[in-house]
Each structure stands twice: as structure tokens, then as C-alpha cells.
Design a protein around this motif. Structure first.
Motif, PDB file in Angstrom:
ATOM      1  N   LEU A  75     -17.452   3.820   2.517  1.00  0.00           N
ATOM      2  CA  LEU A  75     -16.101   3.538   2.974  1.00  0.00           C
ATOM      3  C   LEU A  75     -15.198   4.752   2.820  1.00  0.00           C
ATOM      4  O   LEU A  75     -15.022   5.253   1.715  1.00  0.00           O
ATOM      5  CB  LEU A  75     -15.520   2.345   2.218  1.00  0.00           C
ATOM      6  CG  LEU A  75     -16.232   1.014   2.480  1.00  0.00           C
ATOM      7  CD1 LEU A  75     -15.601  -0.096   1.663  1.00  0.00           C
ATOM      8  CD2 LEU A  75     -16.189   0.668   3.953  1.00  0.00           C
ATOM      9  N   LYS A  76     -14.668   5.200   3.966  1.00  0.00           N
ATOM     10  CA  LYS A  76     -13.781   6.358   3.933  1.00  0.00           C
ATOM     11  C   LYS A  76     -12.333   5.936   4.188  1.00  0.00           C
ATOM     12  O   LYS A  76     -11.461   6.766   4.356  1.00  0.00           O
ATOM     13  CB  LYS A  76     -14.210   7.385   4.994  1.00  0.00           C
ATOM     14  CG  LYS A  76     -15.667   7.793   4.902  1.00  0.00           C
ATOM     15  CD  LYS A  76     -15.965   8.587   3.622  1.00  0.00           C
ATOM     16  CE  LYS A  76     -17.459   8.865   3.522  1.00  0.00           C
ATOM     17  NZ  LYS A  76     -17.925   8.815   2.109  1.00  0.00           N
ATOM     18  N   CYS A  77     -12.120   4.637   4.262  1.00  0.00           N
ATOM     19  CA  CYS A  77     -10.767   4.148   4.564  1.00  0.00           C
ATOM     20  C   CYS A  77     -10.091   3.669   3.276  1.00  0.00           C
ATOM     21  O   CYS A  77     -10.628   3.809   2.193  1.00  0.00           O
ATOM     22  CB  CYS A  77     -10.873   2.988   5.543  1.00  0.00           C
ATOM     23  SG  CYS A  77     -12.067   1.755   5.003  1.00  0.00           S
ATOM     24  N   ASP A  78      -8.920   3.100   3.433  1.00  0.00           N
ATOM     25  CA  ASP A  78      -8.234   2.512   2.290  1.00  0.00           C
ATOM     26  C   ASP A  78      -8.856   1.130   2.035  1.00  0.00           C
ATOM     27  O   ASP A  78      -8.912   0.308   2.930  1.00  0.00           O
ATOM     28  CB  ASP A  78      -6.738   2.372   2.622  1.00  0.00           C
ATOM     29  CG  ASP A  78      -5.926   1.979   1.389  1.00  0.00           C
ATOM     30  OD1 ASP A  78      -6.471   2.066   0.272  1.00  0.00           O
ATOM     31  OD2 ASP A  78      -4.756   1.588   1.562  1.00  0.00           O
ATOM     32  N   TYR A  79      -9.326   0.925   0.809  1.00  0.00           N
ATOM     33  CA  TYR A  79     -10.008  -0.341   0.551  1.00  0.00           C
ATOM     34  C   TYR A  79      -9.893  -0.766  -0.909  1.00  0.00           C
ATOM     35  O   TYR A  79      -9.505   0.032  -1.774  1.00  0.00           O
ATOM     36  CB  TYR A  79     -11.489  -0.236   0.920  1.00  0.00           C
ATOM     37  CG  TYR A  79     -12.276   0.673   0.009  1.00  0.00           C
ATOM     38  CD1 TYR A  79     -12.944   0.172  -1.112  1.00  0.00           C
ATOM     39  CD2 TYR A  79     -12.340   2.050   0.237  1.00  0.00           C
ATOM     40  CE1 TYR A  79     -13.643   1.002  -1.964  1.00  0.00           C
ATOM     41  CE2 TYR A  79     -13.035   2.887  -0.604  1.00  0.00           C
ATOM     42  CZ  TYR A  79     -13.691   2.362  -1.705  1.00  0.00           C
ATOM     43  OH  TYR A  79     -14.372   3.186  -2.548  1.00  0.00           O
ATOM     44  N   GLU A  80     -10.262  -2.019  -1.158  1.00  0.00           N
ATOM     45  CA  GLU A  80     -10.408  -2.519  -2.524  1.00  0.00           C
ATOM     46  C   GLU A  80     -11.590  -3.478  -2.529  1.00  0.00           C
ATOM     47  O   GLU A  80     -11.889  -4.120  -1.522  1.00  0.00           O
ATOM     48  CB  GLU A  80      -9.128  -3.257  -2.970  1.00  0.00           C
ATOM     49  CG  GLU A  80      -8.841  -4.489  -2.130  1.00  0.00           C
ATOM     50  CD  GLU A  80      -7.530  -5.189  -2.496  1.00  0.00           C
ATOM     51  OE1 GLU A  80      -6.879  -4.803  -3.468  1.00  0.00           O
ATOM     52  OE2 GLU A  80      -7.173  -6.147  -1.770  1.00  0.00           O
ATOM     53  N   ILE A  81     -12.277  -3.528  -3.651  1.00  0.00           N
ATOM     54  CA  ILE A  81     -13.418  -4.430  -3.780  1.00  0.00           C
ATOM     55  C   ILE A  81     -13.038  -5.525  -4.766  1.00  0.00           C
ATOM     56  O   ILE A  81     -12.759  -5.240  -5.934  1.00  0.00           O
ATOM     57  CB  ILE A  81     -14.665  -3.670  -4.294  1.00  0.00           C
ATOM     58  CG1 ILE A  81     -15.014  -2.516  -3.344  1.00  0.00           C
ATOM     59  CG2 ILE A  81     -15.849  -4.620  -4.451  1.00  0.00           C
ATOM     60  CD1 ILE A  81     -15.994  -1.510  -3.926  1.00  0.00           C
ATOM     61  N   ILE A  82     -12.960  -6.742  -4.258  1.00  0.00           N
ATOM     62  CA  ILE A  82     -12.559  -7.855  -5.116  1.00  0.00           C
ATOM     63  C   ILE A  82     -13.799  -8.629  -5.547  1.00  0.00           C
ATOM     64  O   ILE A  82     -14.474  -9.251  -4.717  1.00  0.00           O
ATOM     65  CB  ILE A  82     -11.558  -8.777  -4.398  1.00  0.00           C
ATOM     66  CG1 ILE A  82     -10.334  -7.966  -3.961  1.00  0.00           C
ATOM     67  CG2 ILE A  82     -11.151  -9.943  -5.306  1.00  0.00           C
ATOM     68  CD1 ILE A  82      -9.302  -8.756  -3.201  1.00  0.00           C
ATOM     69  N   ILE A  83     -14.105  -8.558  -6.821  1.00  0.00           N
ATOM     70  CA  ILE A  83     -15.304  -9.232  -7.328  1.00  0.00           C
ATOM     71  C   ILE A  83     -14.905 -10.584  -7.910  1.00  0.00           C
ATOM     72  O   ILE A  83     -14.089 -10.669  -8.831  1.00  0.00           O
ATOM     73  CB  ILE A  83     -16.004  -8.359  -8.388  1.00  0.00           C
ATOM     74  CG1 ILE A  83     -16.430  -7.025  -7.750  1.00  0.00           C
ATOM     75  CG2 ILE A  83     -17.213  -9.091  -8.973  1.00  0.00           C
ATOM     76  CD1 ILE A  83     -16.872  -5.979  -8.744  1.00  0.00           C
ATOM     77  N   ILE A  84     -15.470 -11.625  -7.314  1.00  0.00           N
ATOM     78  CA  ILE A  84     -15.157 -12.975  -7.770  1.00  0.00           C
ATOM     79  C   ILE A  84     -16.399 -13.539  -8.431  1.00  0.00           C
ATOM     80  O   ILE A  84     -17.303 -14.052  -7.759  1.00  0.00           O
ATOM     81  CB  ILE A  84     -14.729 -13.867  -6.582  1.00  0.00           C
ATOM     82  CG1 ILE A  84     -13.543 -13.222  -5.852  1.00  0.00           C
ATOM     83  CG2 ILE A  84     -14.367 -15.274  -7.057  1.00  0.00           C
ATOM     84  CD1 ILE A  84     -13.559 -13.453  -4.371  1.00  0.00           C
ATOM     85  N   ASP A  85     -16.473 -13.409  -9.734  1.00  0.00           N
ATOM     86  CA  ASP A  85     -17.660 -13.894 -10.431  1.00  0.00           C
ATOM     87  C   ASP A  85     -17.407 -15.292 -10.979  1.00  0.00           C
ATOM     88  O   ASP A  85     -16.417 -15.542 -11.643  1.00  0.00           O
ATOM     89  CB  ASP A  85     -18.044 -12.942 -11.566  1.00  0.00           C
ATOM     90  CG  ASP A  85     -19.336 -13.383 -12.210  1.00  0.00           C
ATOM     91  OD1 ASP A  85     -20.358 -13.387 -11.509  1.00  0.00           O
ATOM     92  OD2 ASP A  85     -19.325 -13.771 -13.404  1.00  0.00           O
ATOM     93  N   ASP A  86     -18.337 -16.172 -10.676  1.00  0.00           N
ATOM     94  CA  ASP A  86     -18.193 -17.565 -11.097  1.00  0.00           C
ATOM     95  C   ASP A  86     -18.891 -17.833 -12.431  1.00  0.00           C
ATOM     96  O   ASP A  86     -19.802 -18.657 -12.518  1.00  0.00           O
ATOM     97  CB  ASP A  86     -18.764 -18.497 -10.021  1.00  0.00           C
ATOM     98  CG  ASP A  86     -17.753 -18.753  -8.909  1.00  0.00           C
ATOM     99  OD1 ASP A  86     -16.672 -18.135  -8.943  1.00  0.00           O
ATOM    100  OD2 ASP A  86     -18.047 -19.575  -8.017  1.00  0.00           O
ATOM    101  N   GLY A  87     -18.447 -17.138 -13.462  1.00  0.00           N
ATOM    102  CA  GLY A  87     -19.000 -17.374 -14.789  1.00  0.00           C
ATOM    103  C   GLY A  87     -20.510 -17.238 -14.869  1.00  0.00           C
ATOM    104  O   GLY A  87     -21.185 -18.091 -15.456  1.00  0.00           O
ATOM    105  N   SER A  88     -21.056 -16.162 -14.296  1.00  0.00           N
ATOM    106  CA  SER A  88     -22.506 -15.962 -14.298  1.00  0.00           C
ATOM    107  C   SER A  88     -23.080 -15.932 -15.711  1.00  0.00           C
ATOM    108  O   SER A  88     -22.588 -15.201 -16.559  1.00  0.00           O
ATOM    109  CB  SER A  88     -22.872 -14.637 -13.628  1.00  0.00           C
ATOM    110  OG  SER A  88     -22.442 -14.618 -12.304  1.00  0.00           O
TER     111      SER A  88
END
Lengths: 239, 94
Positions: free
Chosen positions: A33-46
Motif C-alpha cells: 500500500l502506497k496510499c494513505d491507509y490504516e489497518i483496523i484489527i478486530i480480534d474477537d478474543g482469540s
């Protein structure tokens, strides 16, 4: 990639026991990814403590790029999207699986496609062009093609891959659609595309290679086929 | 727009009505006997024809379903690269 300066992409990664895959997928996202981004990690209590891995990654790449929005327990995919959207700051949202079956290298193509046709949604597809799968035996391929054929005949969805979940959405479009969809789990992906057509949104497609790392039939049991059939009938009768 | 189910029922119903009308002679027509035989078996032809079409399409699409062997190899390499690079950045693998 000629990214528009205002455009920001929020990648939603719902995880459940992805301790091994998460670092790889995040690394690949950062690489491609060379653009403006964010990675949202939604972990369900693994139980395998995926969250600890996510925290390490946040330490490496920073809190701007890696956003953690964990939940207490497993609450399902649809609600994970709702949860993720709430915290997303981008005007586009990308949804993908965190198990490495969806490769981040396709995301720049999604973005280009979206810009090229001003699409509301860009969907990855295994069924056209250079798209395809790895790790499926003949039986699985036949079932997949058969199911896809039946879906095309009955629903005429205007998209070639309904059960895939590697897609880019305009944020406001995804918000509206998540609210319009009532299905759970597997059928949710199908309903999203069908409702999108119903609501008049435009859909672009990008061929993707789907690398299934789980060999055998563990992921395609009788239960999944029944779920698919139910979903198909439900959408056939209501949309 | 009306649901797909009802679209099918409407089209199917129209077809059956027309067919029954022709078979039982409700619809006045000057078609000859050999054509009448064809009409009598029309639903069978349609179903068999559609079945052949379906099987052909599914077989063809299955046979041409790409095996992404290269993509799999690439991913294996990516995993190696990622692991090395992350280790160098201080990430602790199990």
C-alpha cells in the motif's frame, strides 16, 4: 498508483486465531500500500492471543497505521464490520480475510479499478480472467462452479463472485448496506452484493488468485452447503 | 422490483398456460400434426436442453478454473521475507 490526496483506505481485518497469519498479512499490506491507509484489527478474543501479536505489530508500525479494536468474544462477521466501520477514518473501506487467502498485492488494483470507473464497490473475483484458486481438488472446484452457476441463473447478480469476501467499498455505501443485510456468516457476503445491485450501486471486478492454505475438505462440509442453499433460496425469494 | 422467485413463476406460468392452451386446443391455431408433437414434448426439450447446457458450462468452467500455483509459490516466498524482516524489526515469533 496515483492516489487522490483526500482518499484514505481503512482495511478491516476481523481475526480469530490468526496468530501466525496476522504478522504476515500486515507486513504485506505495508509493503503493497502506497496510499494513505490504516489497518483496523478486530480480534474477537482469540484463545491463541492474536491480540498480543497485533500489539507487537502496532509497536513496530505505529498507532496511526495499526488500529486495534478488539472485542470480548466471537460475535460474528457482520457485527465485526459494523464495529470496524464505526472506528474507520477512511472514506474507503477494504474488507479481506486475515488467513492469507487474500493477497494484499491486489489492493492497488482494486483502488485503480475504483478510480477508473468511479465504482461504489470493487469486488475480487476468482471466477473470471486471471482469477483462480490454489489448493482445491476437483470435487471442490466442481461444487464451487456448480454453486456459482446456480447463483448466476437464479439471482442474476451482476457480479461473478458472490461468496468471496475480498472487496473495496465506499464507506457510506458499506454503512448503508450492512444495515440492509440481515444474513449471518457465509450468506452475508452474497447478500451484500445482491443488495448493492438492488440499491443501484455500481460494482467493478478485479480477478484475484485465492490461495487456500487449508487442504482437504475441512472448510467445505455439508453444513456449509446447506447454509449456501438456504441463503440462495432466501435471496431468490426476497430480492 | 419484484423478487426473482416471482419473475420465474410468472414466466413459467405464462409458458405453461400457453403450452396447455395449445395442447388442449383452447388456442386456435392452424399448426400441423408433426408440429403438435413437437409442442407436446416442448417442456421435456426445454428441461433436457437446459440440463445439457448447465452440465457443459459447469464442466467447461471447472476445466478452465485457474490453478494458481505461481501465486502459492509467491506467497511462500512472501512469508519467508516477512518473517525475516519482522524479526529484524524486533518482532518476536513463537
Amino acid at each position: 498508483m496515483s492516489a487522490n490526496k483526500e482518499d484514505k483506505y481503512s482495511i478491516l481485518l476481523p481475526t480469530y486465531n490468526e496468530r501466525e497469519n496476522l504478522p504476515i498479512i500486515v507486513w504485506l499490506l505495508v509493503k503493497h500500500l502506497k496510499c494513505d491507509y490504516e489497518i483496523i484489527i478486530i480480534d474477537d478474543g482469540s484463545p491463541d492471543n492474536t491480540l498480543e501479536v497485533a500489539k507487537q505489530l502496532q509497536g513496530i508500525y505505529g498507532e496511526k497505521k495499526i488500529v486495534l479494536r478488539p472485542r470480548e468474544k466471537k460475535l460474528g462477521l457482520g457485527t465485526a464490520y459494523v464495529h470496524g466501520i464505526k472506528h474507520a477514518t477512511g472514506n474507503f473501506i477494504i474488507i479481506m480475510d486475515a488467513d492469507l487467502s487474500h493477497h494484499p498485492k491486489f489492493i492497488p488494483q482494486f483502488i485503480e479499478k475504483q478510480k477508473g470507473g468511479d465504482y461504489d464497490i470493487v469486488s475480487g473475483t476468482r471466477y473470471i480472467g486471471n482469477g483462480g484458486v490454489f489448493g482445491w481438488d476437483l470435487k471442490r472446484k466442481v461444487i464451487s462452479r456448480g454453486a456459482n452457476f446456480l447463483t448466476q441463473i437464479l439471482l442474476r447478480p451482476g457480479a461473478s463472485d458472490l461468496t468471496g469476501s475480498f472487496r473495496l467499498y465506499r464507506k457510506d455505501v458499506l454503512e448503508k448496506m450492512v444495515n440492509a443485510c440481515v444474513s449471518k456468516g457465509y450468506v452475508f457476503q452474497m447478500e451484500m452484493i445482491i443488495r448493492a445491485r438492488q440499491l443501484g450501486y455500481s460494482i467493478g471486478e478485479v480477478p484475484i488468485s485465492f490461495v487456500d492454505r487449508v487442504y482437504g475438505e475441512s472448510k467445505l462440509g455439508g453444513n456449509e452447503i446447506i447454509q449456501f442453499a438456504k441463503g440462495l433460496l432466501y435471496l431468490f425469494a426476497t430480492t | 422490483m419484484i423478487p426473482k422467485l416471482f419473475q420465474w413463476l410468472l414466466a413459467g406460468g405464462a409458458f405453461v398456460a400457453l403450452w396447455v392452451g395449445l395442447i388442449l386446443g383452447y388456442l386456435d391455431s392452424d399448426i400441423n400434426d408433426s408440429t403438435k408433437d413437437v409442442i407436446l414434448f416442448l417442456p421435456v426439450f426445454v428441461i433436457v436442453g437446459f440440463a445439457i447446457y448447465s452440465v457443459t458450462v459447469i464442466c467447461y468452467k471447472t476445466a478452465t478454473f485457474n490453478d494458481c500455483v505461481e501465486a502459492s509459490k509467491e506467497l511462500q516466498q512472501d512469508i519467508k521475507d516477512a518473517t525475516e524482516d519482522l524479526k529484524s524489526k524486533g518482532f518476536k515469533f513463537d
